[in-house]
Write an enzyme that holds these catalytic residues in place. Sequence first.
Site, mmCIF file in Angstrom:
data_model
loop_
_atom_site.group_PDB
_atom_site.id
_atom_site.type_symbol
_atom_site.label_atom_id
_atom_site.label_comp_id
_atom_site.label_asym_id
_atom_site.label_seq_id
_atom_site.Cartn_x
_atom_site.Cartn_y
_atom_site.Cartn_z
ATOM 1 N N SER A 114 0.876 -1.333 -0.195
ATOM 2 C CA SER A 114 -0.053 -0.008 0.294
ATOM 3 C C SER A 114 0.871 1.584 0.077
ATOM 4 O O SER A 114 1.563 2.005 -0.946
ATOM 5 C CB SER A 114 -1.013 0.467 0.920
ATOM 6 N N HIS B 39 -7.350 -5.143 -1.579
ATOM 7 C CA HIS B 39 -6.166 -4.396 -1.339
ATOM 8 C C HIS B 39 -4.848 -4.944 -0.424
ATOM 9 O O HIS B 39 -4.192 -5.343 -0.706
ATOM 10 C CB HIS B 39 -6.859 -2.920 -0.933
ATOM 11 N N ASP C 130 -8.118 -4.711 -6.202
ATOM 12 C CA ASP C 130 -7.907 -4.198 -5.463
ATOM 13 C C ASP C 130 -8.732 -2.375 -5.792
ATOM 14 O O ASP C 130 -9.121 -1.659 -6.799
ATOM 15 C CB ASP C 130 -6.707 -3.400 -5.597
#
Lengths: 713, 713
Positions: free
Chosen positions: A583, A690, A658
Site C-alpha cells: 500500500s 487491497h 483492489d
Amino acid sequence: MKNKLLLMAAALLATNSALGQKLLTLEDVMYGGDNFYNLAPENLFTTWWGNVAVETTPDEARDLLTGKPVVSVEELNSIAGETIARNGHDLEFPYAGQTIAKVQSGTKLSLIDWGKKAVVCSIDIPEKAANQDFCPQSRLLAFTIEGNLYISDGEVRQITTDGSTDGSENIVYGTSVHRDEFGITKGTFWSPDGKRLAFYRMDQSMVPSYPQVDITQRIASTYTDHYPMAGETSHQVSVGVYDTEDGSTTWLKLLGEPDDYHTNIAWTPDGNSLYIQELNRDQNDMRLAQYDARSGELLSIALEETDDKYVEPLHPIEFLPWDATKAVYQSQRDGYNHIYLLDLSKTPAPMTQLTSGTWVVQSVVGFNSKSKSVIYLSNESDPRRSCLYSVNLKGERHSIGEVDGVHYATLSEDGTRVLDRYSSPAVPRSINLLSTDTGRGKNLLTAADKWAEQGYSVPEISSGSIKAADGVTDLYYRMVKPVNFDPSRKYPTVVYVYGGPHAHNVEASWHWGMRGWEAYMATRGYLLFILDNRGAEWRGRDFEQATFRHLGDNEMRDQMAGVEYLKTLPFVDAERMGVHGWSFGGYMTTNLMLSYPDAFKVGVAGGPVIDWKYYEVMYGERYMDTPEANPDGYARSSLLGRAGNLKGRLQIIIGYNDDTVVPQHTLSFVRACVDAGTQPDLFLYPEDKHNMVGRDQVHLHERITRYFEDYLK
Amino acid sequence: MKNKLLLMAAALLATNSALGQKLLTLEDVMYGGDNFYNLAPENLFTTWWGNVAVETTPDEARDLLTGKPVVSVEELNSIAGETIARNGHDLEFPYAGQTIAKVQSGTKLSLIDWGKKAVVCSIDIPEKAANQDFCPQSRLLAFTIEGNLYISDGEVRQITTDGSTDGSENIVYGTSVHRDEFGITKGTFWSPDGKRLAFYRMDQSMVPSYPQVDITQRIASTYTDHYPMAGETSHQVSVGVYDTEDGSTTWLKLLGEPDDYHTNIAWTPDGNSLYIQELNRDQNDMRLAQYDARSGELLSIALEETDDKYVEPLHPIEFLPWDATKAVYQSQRDGYNHIYLLDLSKTPAPMTQLTSGTWVVQSVVGFNSKSKSVIYLSNESDPRRSCLYSVNLKGERHSIGEVDGVHYATLSEDGTRVLDRYSSPAVPRSINLLSTDTGRGKNLLTAADKWAEQGYSVPEISSGSIKAADGVTDLYYRMVKPVNFDPSRKYPTVVYVYGGPHAHNVEASWHWGMRGWEAYMATRGYLLFILDNRGAEWRGRDFEQATFRHLGDNEMRDQMAGVEYLKTLPFVDAERMGVHGWSFGGYMTTNLMLSYPDAFKVGVAGGPVIDWKYYEVMYGERYMDTPEANPDGYARSSLLGRAGNLKGRLQIIIGYNDDTVVPQHTLSFVRACVDAGTQPDLFLYPEDKHNMVGRDQVHLHERITRYFEDYLK
C-alpha cells in the site's frame, strides 16, 4: 499444497531438528496458515454485563471473578424453543441488572430474558440486510437493503425509497460515507433514547465507477465501484433524522458546499440535537456544528478549527455522563492529540485542555462516572507504547495497570472497572480486571510464549532509535536478527516499510510488533529492519505533517537514514539489501527502488500507489491538495516519470480487484516501464482486493519470500 | 534504454569481437529493434500496371524490365496542384493501358491521368472513415463511419442508417464479420462492374461486451468489445446489396438459422447474382448458395459439403475469366486441399478435380487467360515448401520458377506473367519476373545474407523429420544450434511451440523459417527446437482433424515425441529443457508444463488459452463443438483443474487488453493456481492486445530471455 519453499523448509526443519530446533514455517506464522491458531497465545473471551465482567465460552457465559455461570447457550435455546444461539461468544448483555441476553444469528436477532424465561424481542433479519445497527433502548434494528434504509422491531418499516436498487449504487442510505476516512465507520446513529435515527445519504451518481472486473462470471463483467479521484468530482453527503414516533424524516440544513465532509456525528444526551464536525473539501477548516433534530436548523457553531496544512477530525465529541452540557473533544491543535473539555452551554464553547505534553492521546476509552474522570490510552511513557490512564477534570491523572506494552481496554458501565488486555515485548498477552480508581486489580490471564514452549527457534527481536534525516527527530526501529545469528557473518537484509500516515509498525507490543513473516524470514537467514519514518501516527502534528504536499520525500530520507545506520552494522550485507512494503509501503518500496537504485538490489511492492492523482479525494487531497492546486507536488511524487530508473529486481503485487489503490496505478506504471525499457516483475491476485487474506496471505508471503530467495540470497 | 540484458549482451559482444565475431542482439533480430531493417535482406517494391511489371521507388514508378520511368511523384503532385502523393510506394496503376495512377492519402483518394495531365477523380475521405474499399470500375469508394456504410465518388451517400453511432457497436455495417474466421477479411464486395455493392450487416446487440479496460483515461473506463464465447449467444449476420443506380438496398433471403455463417461472398461475372458459402453453426454442413442481387431470392444451391468433424470454407469461388459459367473451388474433401472446377450452369454443379495427391494447394494465385490455366501454390514437392504451379482444365500441370522455398506471387492482368518472390533455406530473398507458360524468366534480385556479410555469428539451422506419437506420421522440425556449437557440451534447450491449426512454424523459407529470437537465444548458448505437430496446416485433413474435440492431447503427444528425440542427442541437456509459445502455443506451453511436469524446468506462455469455453464461438466450436455438446472434451482440455500440477517455473505473459484470448483465461488460471498453492509468474502489457508489436516486442523478448537466463541456465 506442495511447493518448493515448503519442501525446502521441510528439509531445513529436518536438519535443524537434529540440533533440537524447530523452524517456523509460513503455516505457523501467517493468520491464514494451518498452524497459526495453534501457536497463538492463550486467550479469554470477555464482555461486560453492566458492571459485571463476563467470560464467554462456546457453551456459556460466566462471571469472570466468581466463575459462576450466568447463562448457558442451551438454556437460551430452550427458552427460545429453537436454536438461536450456536456459541457463547455470540452472546451480549446490553441491559445492566436485567437477565437479558442478546443473540444475533444471520437471520434473527433475539432478546431472551432467562430470568423470566421469555423471548422479549425477536426480529427477523431479511436476507440482504446490511449495515445492521441495533438500539438496545428502543429495541429497534436499523439496516439497509441495496440502497435503502429500514428499521424493524419485528415489523419492517422502510425509511427511504429513492436509494438505488439497480446495482448502480448511485444513491445509498445508511452506509459509511467519505470512504471511511475521518473516523467514519458506519451510517446510522441512534439517539440515546433510540427514538430518533440519524443516517447518512450519499449521492455518488456524479462519480464515475472504476471498471472493476468480475472474472467469476461465465463471461467476465464489471461491477459498480464509484471511485472519486483526487481533484475530480466527489460524492455528496447529507444527513437525515428519522423520527420513529411520527415517522417523519428531517434533513439537516448542513453548512458549506455539497462536497464538504460531514463527520463524527454525536447526539446530545437529550436526543434533541446533533453535533457534526463539518470539514471543507480543502480539509483546513472544521466547524463543530449543532443541528436541531426536529427542524434540521443550525443551532450553533461550538468551535472552529483551522490549520495551514489540514485539520483531520477523527473522534466524535463525547458527553460527560454526569453533565449533559459538557463533552470531551480531541484535537492536535497544540501539536499533539490531546483531550479538551468543551462547555457546550456557551457559544462558542469554552475549551479546557485536560491533557498536554509532547505525547499523544491515542483514544478515549470512556468515563468513570463515580470519580468523574476520563479514561484514555496514551504513549506518555514511551512513543511506542499505548497505556491506560485516568484524568479528572482538574487535569490530575494516574496510570491504570502496567505502564508498558500496548493496551486495549473496555470499561464497565459506570467506568469504575476496566478489562485491560495488553502485550509487551516480553509478554505475549495479559488480561486484567482493574479498578480505574486505584489502577490495580486482578490478573486473569498471562499467556505463555507458545513458540518457545514448543521448541521453535525464535529470532532475536529488538527495538531502538536513530535520528531522522533532519538530524533531530527520534525514529524508532525494530530489528529482527536471523536465527542462529552469528555476528561475524554478513546477512542479506530486508527493510520492511509502510511509511504512511495513520499507522506505525514499531510498538512495544509482543515481539515489538513483529509480523509473522519477519520471523519466517529470520529462519531463512535474513535480517529484517523496520523503521517508522516521519509521517507515521502518534508522534504529533509536525512529525505527521512533515510530508504535506510532497508525500514520499521525507519518508524516504528517513528510511535512507535507516539504511545508513544498517551499513554501520558489521553483520549487515550492504550489497544484499532488499525492501518490501504494501500500500503506502508499496509506494515507498517502488519509490526507494527508483530514487536510490544503488541501495536496494531487490524490492517487492504490494498494492502500490504510483501516482496520487489516481488515489481518492479524501485521503489524497488531505496530504497532497488537488492536482490543480499542487501540480509540482503531484508531478514529483508520481513514479510514472521515473520508471526508467529501475535497476534492481522489483516485483509489484496487487489484488486484481483492489478498490482502495485501484489497478490503474500499477498498470500505468508497468506501461511506463515497458515504454522506458525497464523490466519490473508483476503478479496479481484475481478476486482479491487491497489485501490478501486467509490462504491467499500464505500464498502471497511464499511468493514474496521466493523473490528474495531468487534474487537477494 | 538501459538494462541488464543489453549490458550483458554488450559485454559478450566485446568479448566475441576479440574473436572476430559479432553477436546478434534483440535490436538486430526483432521487427521492433533499432537495427532490424538495416539487416533485412535487400528488397524491390513491385506492382502491376496491367501486364507491365512496375517497380516503385520513393520518387517514382518505373518499368521493371526496361528501367524506363513510368511516372514520378513530383509529376503527379504537379498535375494535382497539391501534394497528394508522398511516396512512390503508395502508387497503384489499376487501369491497364491507361496512364492513370491511383494515389490514396489519409484524407483523399485521387486518380491522376498523367498522359492527359488531369485529375480524373478526387474523393475526400472523411476523418473517421474505416473499411475503405475502392472500386476502379465505378470509381466509387465504399467506407464506414462508426456503424454505418457510405459510398462516395466525391459526393458522399449514406447507405445505411441504423448502424450504431453510440459506441455500442451493436449494429455494424460493412466490416468483417464472424471474427475474421472462414477467410473473411472485409465487409464490402463490389460487383465486377462496380454498380452494386454487397455488404455485411452484423447485429451483435445480443452478445455481451467483454470488459476491456482503458487505463489511459483520467479515470480508467471500459470500451465495447462484443465477444461471443463458445456455446453462448452469437451475433447475427445478414447480407445486403446496394444498387448504386437506383439507390435501393436488397436483403438476401439467406438460408439457415440466424447465427449461421455467411462466408466467402463471390459475385458472378455479370454482377446479377452472388455465391455465398453458407455454413451451419455446428460447422459440419456447408452449402454454396446463389442469390439474386435484385430480388434477394435464393437461385440455386450449387453444392453441399458435409463432414463428420467440420467443413471450413476459406476461399470464395473464382470464376474463369474466359468462361462465366465455371469457377474454381477449393476443398479438402478428398483429404487434402485441392482445386475443383465447378460447372455452375447446372444444379447441383458438376465438379471436376483439377489437382490431387497427398499434398495441398495453399492458394490459387489466379488465371492465365491465354493458356486457360489456373496458377496456384502447393507443397507438392515437399510439405515444407510453397511453390508455384500452373494447371490446365485437363489437369496437366507444370512448375513455375524454382521448385524450392516458399513463394509469394502476383499475376499480371492476363496471367501470362508472374512476379515471383521466394526465399529458401539458402536464399534470403529472390524476386523474379517469370512466364507462367514456360515457368522461366528473369531474375530481378537475389539478396545477400546481411548477417553473414556484416560478420555476425550465425547459428547452424537445420530441418528434419521424426515420427509423430502415432508412429506413422512424419513431423518436421527446425533445430537452431547455439553459436560456436561444441558437440561435446550439453546445452540448455528451449522448445518453441505453436501447435494450433491454421499455422506452421517449420518451412523451407530463409533459415527454415527461424524467428529472430531463436537466433538471439542461440547467441546466448541455447539450442532451439521447433516441431509442427498434428493439427498444423498444410498436411491434409486427417493431420489437422486429429485434434477434433480434444485440443491439446495429440498436439502434446507429438511435442513429447520431439522431446524424446532431443533426449537422444548427446548435446541436449535433458535436465535443462524449457518451452515457450504464444496464443495456442501459450496453451501448449502451459499444458505441457502441467501435463509433463518433469520434462520442462521452465516455461514462458504468452496469451494462453486456458479453457476453451472462454474462447470465441467460430474457432472454438469448430474444433471443440460447444461446451454443452462436448462437456468431457472441454473439461479435459481445461487447464484450470490442473493448476496444482505446476512444478517448474512458468511465466504467463498477456496483453492486458487482449481481445482475442481475453484476460479471463489467464486471470482464471492464476486464481486456480493461488487456490491450489502453486506459484506461476505473470506479466501483462497494458494497452497491448494479443500480440506485442514495435518496441514492446523487443521488451517482451528481453523479458522472455531473462526468464530462461534466470531459471534455465
